[in-house]
Design a protein around this motif. Structure first.
Motif, PDB file in Angstrom:
ATOM      1  N   ARG A  14       0.643  -1.134   0.195  1.00  0.00           N
ATOM      2  CA  ARG A  14       0.513   0.069   0.029  1.00  0.00           C
ATOM      3  C   ARG A  14       0.624   0.988  -0.409  1.00  0.00           C
ATOM      4  O   ARG A  14       1.936   1.489   0.379  1.00  0.00           O
ATOM      5  CB  ARG A  14      -0.897   0.023   1.139  1.00  0.00           C
ATOM      6  N   ILE A  15       0.241   1.898  -0.118  1.00  0.00           N
ATOM      7  CA  ILE A  15       1.055   3.846  -0.382  1.00  0.00           C
ATOM      8  C   ILE A  15      -0.599   4.507   0.972  1.00  0.00           C
ATOM      9  O   ILE A  15      -1.577   4.574   0.314  1.00  0.00           O
ATOM     10  CB  ILE A  15       0.907   4.352  -1.508  1.00  0.00           C
ATOM     11  N   TYR A  62       5.622   4.016   2.206  1.00  0.00           N
ATOM     12  CA  TYR A  62       5.205   2.471   1.034  1.00  0.00           C
ATOM     13  C   TYR A  62       5.444   1.606   2.426  1.00  0.00           C
ATOM     14  O   TYR A  62       5.654   1.806   3.501  1.00  0.00           O
ATOM     15  CB  TYR A  62       5.821   2.712   0.569  1.00  0.00           C
ATOM     16  N   THR A  63       4.458   0.853   2.383  1.00  0.00           N
ATOM     17  CA  THR A  63       4.499  -0.488   2.873  1.00  0.00           C
ATOM     18  C   THR A  63       3.887  -1.626   2.077  1.00  0.00           C
ATOM     19  O   THR A  63       2.953  -1.282   1.146  1.00  0.00           O
ATOM     20  CB  THR A  63       3.555  -0.706   4.194  1.00  0.00           C
ATOM     21  N   ASP A  64       5.233  -2.806   2.566  1.00  0.00           N
ATOM     22  CA  ASP A  64       5.091  -3.853   1.434  1.00  0.00           C
ATOM     23  C   ASP A  64       4.777  -5.249   2.631  1.00  0.00           C
ATOM     24  O   ASP A  64       4.544  -6.205   2.067  1.00  0.00           O
ATOM     25  CB  ASP A  64       6.143  -4.302   0.517  1.00  0.00           C
ATOM     26  N   ASP A  65       4.443  -4.742   3.637  1.00  0.00           N
ATOM     27  CA  ASP A  65       3.978  -5.960   4.672  1.00  0.00           C
ATOM     28  C   ASP A  65       2.757  -5.468   5.284  1.00  0.00           C
ATOM     29  O   ASP A  65       2.891  -5.775   6.662  1.00  0.00           O
ATOM     30  CB  ASP A  65       4.960  -5.953   5.799  1.00  0.00           C
ATOM     31  N   HIS A  66       1.628  -5.138   4.545  1.00  0.00           N
ATOM     32  CA  HIS A  66      -0.054  -4.619   5.319  1.00  0.00           C
ATOM     33  C   HIS A  66       0.167  -4.309   6.383  1.00  0.00           C
ATOM     34  O   HIS A  66      -0.389  -4.225   7.448  1.00  0.00           O
ATOM     35  CB  HIS A  66       0.080  -5.970   5.379  1.00  0.00           C
ATOM     36  N   TYR A  67       0.721  -2.953   6.592  1.00  0.00           N
ATOM     37  CA  TYR A  67       1.182  -1.702   7.414  1.00  0.00           C
ATOM     38  C   TYR A  67       1.840  -2.154   8.683  1.00  0.00           C
ATOM     39  O   TYR A  67       1.311  -1.484   9.543  1.00  0.00           O
ATOM     40  CB  TYR A  67      -0.071  -1.408   8.009  1.00  0.00           C
ATOM     41  N   ALA A  68       3.035  -3.462   8.796  1.00  0.00           N
ATOM     42  CA  ALA A  68       3.759  -4.092   9.532  1.00  0.00           C
ATOM     43  C   ALA A  68       5.052  -2.487   9.916  1.00  0.00           C
ATOM     44  O   ALA A  68       5.371  -2.929  11.245  1.00  0.00           O
ATOM     45  CB  ALA A  68       4.575  -5.380   9.466  1.00  0.00           C
TER      46      ALA A  68
END
Length: 108
Positions: free
Chosen positions: A79-80, A95-101
């Motif tokens: 997500r952005i 930017y997250t590539d780990d669903h908000y972790a």
């Protein structure tokens, strides 16, 4: 990956250049600045920052957008999340590539 900077009211945050992100993230960022059209109906919804990993702002400040994941049958984990009063001119995007972790500030 980038260098680390200190946000006003949160832990240190990694910074990443847009050009180093996946091409799908670059496309999503262009769509955000253009106001769409977005591929998913949930794109542009309010992001609640429940994880409290982003700087604190009033509800409605952050909006989230899907970064397409090739081969994924759903929205995937990428997500952005952008913050600001104007959706097409965000003050900051993450930017997250780990669903908000975790989040990385996208250098403008």
């Amino acid at each position: 990956m980038g260098f680390v900077t200190q946000a006003k009211d949160s832990a240190p945050r990694a910074v990443v250049s847009l050009s180093s992100l996946p091409v799908e993230a670059q496309t999503a960022q262009r769509l955000i600045h253009a106001g769409g059209p977005f591929p998913y109906s949930k794109d542009g919804i309010v992001f609640g920052n429940r994880e409290r990993l982003l700087p604190r702002h009033p509800r409605g400040y952050y909006r989230e957008y899907t970064v397409q994941t090739p081969g994924s049958r759903d929205r995937g984990a990428r997500r952005i999340v952008c913050g600001g009063q104007q959706a097409t001119a965000p003050e900051a995007c993450y930017y997250t590539d780990d669903h908000y972790a975790s989040f990385r500030l996208i250098a403008q």
